[in-house]
Scaffold this motif. Sequence first.
Motif, mmCIF file in Angstrom:
data_model
loop_
_atom_site.group_PDB
_atom_site.id
_atom_site.type_symbol
_atom_site.label_atom_id
_atom_site.label_comp_id
_atom_site.label_asym_id
_atom_site.label_seq_id
_atom_site.Cartn_x
_atom_site.Cartn_y
_atom_site.Cartn_z
ATOM 1 N N ASN A 61 0.837 -1.197 0.000
ATOM 2 C CA ASN A 61 0.000 0.000 0.000
ATOM 3 C C ASN A 61 0.873 1.248 0.000
ATOM 4 O OD1 ASN A 61 -2.518 -1.382 0.139
ATOM 5 N ND2 ASN A 61 -2.111 -1.780 2.305
ATOM 6 N N GLU A 62 0.409 2.271 -0.714
ATOM 7 C CA GLU A 62 1.143 3.533 -0.741
ATOM 8 C C GLU A 62 1.309 4.057 0.678
ATOM 9 O OE1 GLU A 62 0.980 7.974 -2.771
ATOM 10 O OE2 GLU A 62 -0.529 6.494 -3.334
ATOM 11 N N GLY A 63 2.508 4.427 1.026
ATOM 12 C CA GLY A 63 2.819 4.895 2.377
ATOM 13 C C GLY A 63 3.553 3.849 3.204
ATOM 14 N N ASP A 64 3.512 2.586 2.771
ATOM 15 C CA ASP A 64 4.235 1.534 3.492
ATOM 16 C C ASP A 64 5.749 1.746 3.347
ATOM 17 O OD1 ASP A 64 1.837 0.351 4.117
ATOM 18 O OD2 ASP A 64 2.082 -1.368 2.753
ATOM 19 N N VAL A 65 6.478 1.437 4.414
ATOM 20 C CA VAL A 65 7.937 1.411 4.358
ATOM 21 C C VAL A 65 8.340 -0.051 4.516
ATOM 22 C CG1 VAL A 65 10.088 2.168 5.412
ATOM 23 C CG2 VAL A 65 8.138 3.733 5.318
ATOM 24 N N VAL A 66 8.955 -0.600 3.473
ATOM 25 C CA VAL A 66 9.350 -2.010 3.480
ATOM 26 C C VAL A 66 10.867 -2.092 3.372
ATOM 27 C CG1 VAL A 66 7.175 -2.877 2.559
ATOM 28 C CG2 VAL A 66 8.941 -2.122 0.984
ATOM 29 N N CYS A 91 13.754 7.686 -2.036
ATOM 30 C CA CYS A 91 12.846 6.757 -1.371
ATOM 31 C C CYS A 91 13.507 5.408 -1.087
ATOM 32 C CB CYS A 91 11.591 6.555 -2.213
ATOM 33 S SG CYS A 91 11.929 5.818 -3.822
ATOM 34 N N THR A 92 14.680 5.176 -1.646
ATOM 35 C CA THR A 92 15.397 3.901 -1.500
ATOM 36 C C THR A 92 16.706 4.164 -0.769
ATOM 37 O OG1 THR A 92 14.422 3.210 -3.596
ATOM 38 C CG2 THR A 92 16.261 1.905 -2.769
ATOM 39 N N VAL A 93 16.809 3.616 0.454
ATOM 40 C CA VAL A 93 17.962 3.921 1.293
ATOM 41 C C VAL A 93 18.677 2.626 1.695
ATOM 42 C CG1 VAL A 93 18.729 5.020 3.422
ATOM 43 C CG2 VAL A 93 16.778 5.963 2.170
ATOM 44 N N PRO A 94 19.925 2.438 1.244
ATOM 45 C CA PRO A 94 20.699 1.264 1.650
ATOM 46 C C PRO A 94 21.564 1.560 2.879
ATOM 47 C CG PRO A 94 21.783 2.344 -0.176
ATOM 48 C CD PRO A 94 20.536 3.150 0.128
ATOM 49 N N GLU A 106 30.695 -13.468 4.696
ATOM 50 C CA GLU A 106 29.415 -12.979 4.196
ATOM 51 C C GLU A 106 29.144 -11.569 4.704
ATOM 52 O OE1 GLU A 106 25.227 -14.406 5.535
ATOM 53 O OE2 GLU A 106 25.816 -15.705 3.859
ATOM 54 N N GLY A 107 28.527 -10.762 3.860
ATOM 55 C CA GLY A 107 28.121 -9.413 4.234
ATOM 56 C C GLY A 107 26.649 -9.223 3.959
ATOM 57 N N LYS A 108 26.096 -8.133 4.504
ATOM 58 C CA LYS A 108 24.673 -7.852 4.325
ATOM 59 C C LYS A 108 24.486 -6.388 3.965
ATOM 60 C CE LYS A 108 23.578 -11.221 7.886
ATOM 61 N NZ LYS A 108 22.883 -12.290 7.327
ATOM 62 N N MET A 109 23.450 -6.141 3.160
ATOM 63 C CA MET A 109 23.068 -4.778 2.814
ATOM 64 C C MET A 109 21.560 -4.683 2.968
ATOM 65 S SD MET A 109 23.937 -2.375 -0.440
ATOM 66 C CE MET A 109 25.627 -2.354 0.064
ATOM 67 N N LEU A 110 21.126 -3.791 3.862
ATOM 68 C CA LEU A 110 19.710 -3.579 4.118
ATOM 69 C C LEU A 110 19.227 -2.446 3.214
ATOM 70 C CD1 LEU A 110 17.250 -4.291 5.938
ATOM 71 C CD2 LEU A 110 17.963 -2.382 7.379
ATOM 72 N N VAL A 111 18.136 -2.699 2.475
ATOM 73 C CA VAL A 111 17.574 -1.685 1.586
ATOM 74 C C VAL A 111 16.142 -1.407 2.039
ATOM 75 C CG1 VAL A 111 16.951 -1.101 -0.788
ATOM 76 C CG2 VAL A 111 19.000 -2.462 -0.339
ATOM 77 N N LEU A 138 25.268 -3.783 -8.774
ATOM 78 C CA LEU A 138 23.901 -3.285 -8.854
ATOM 79 C C LEU A 138 22.933 -4.310 -8.282
ATOM 80 C CD1 LEU A 138 22.197 -0.920 -10.232
ATOM 81 C CD2 LEU A 138 21.861 -2.534 -12.079
ATOM 82 N N ILE A 139 22.013 -3.844 -7.425
ATOM 83 C CA ILE A 139 20.916 -4.675 -6.946
ATOM 84 C C ILE A 139 19.625 -3.913 -7.184
ATOM 85 C CG2 ILE A 139 22.205 -6.076 -5.293
ATOM 86 C CD1 ILE A 139 21.414 -4.163 -3.088
ATOM 87 N N LYS A 140 18.478 -4.653 -7.249
ATOM 88 C CA LYS A 140 17.191 -4.034 -7.572
ATOM 89 C C LYS A 140 16.123 -4.467 -6.582
ATOM 90 C CE LYS A 140 17.683 -3.969 -12.605
ATOM 91 N NZ LYS A 140 17.091 -4.418 -13.864
#
Length: 158
Positions: A61-66, A91-94, A106-111, A138-140
């Motif tokens: 839904n519009e307004g959700d932050v996932v 709107c996209t913050v890693p 192993e590493g992690k990237m939170l988007v 590049l990740i999507k």
Amino acid sequence: MKKGILVMFAAAAMVFTSCKENAADKVNEENVAAAAERDAQAGDFPVMEFSKTEHDFGTINEGDVVEHEFTFTNTGKAPLVVTNAKGSCGCTVPTWSKEPIAPGAEGKMLVKFNSNGKPNQQVKTVNITANTEAGKELIKIKAFVTPKKKAAGTPEAK
């Protein structure tokens, strides 16, 4: 005319006073050996291998932050350092660990994606700058954002 003579005089002065030494005579053999060794090891780059490079949030839904956590492994022979990661829009913050990732680790990237004001189909990218051979990865992420309902009586609701 005077300017032309002055320019020719300056050019002639440079030609006659230029260095006449052989540059090859100044090369230090120790530096050549060190450079050859360094160049031989230049192929030992880290490799950033993601378990998956794209994530679909489905319908939100519009307004959700996932958010989604991408995992990757350094399959190269040198420590991996991520120096920057930037979303294709605000709107996209890693976020990621600033520590080097050892070979085999192993590493992690939170988007995080904020869908406020982003109705309908959305595809966002994260450009990663790292010390890999390519230098860029590049990740999507993607989602279908259900638009907010417009309030009755507003021009958009008609």
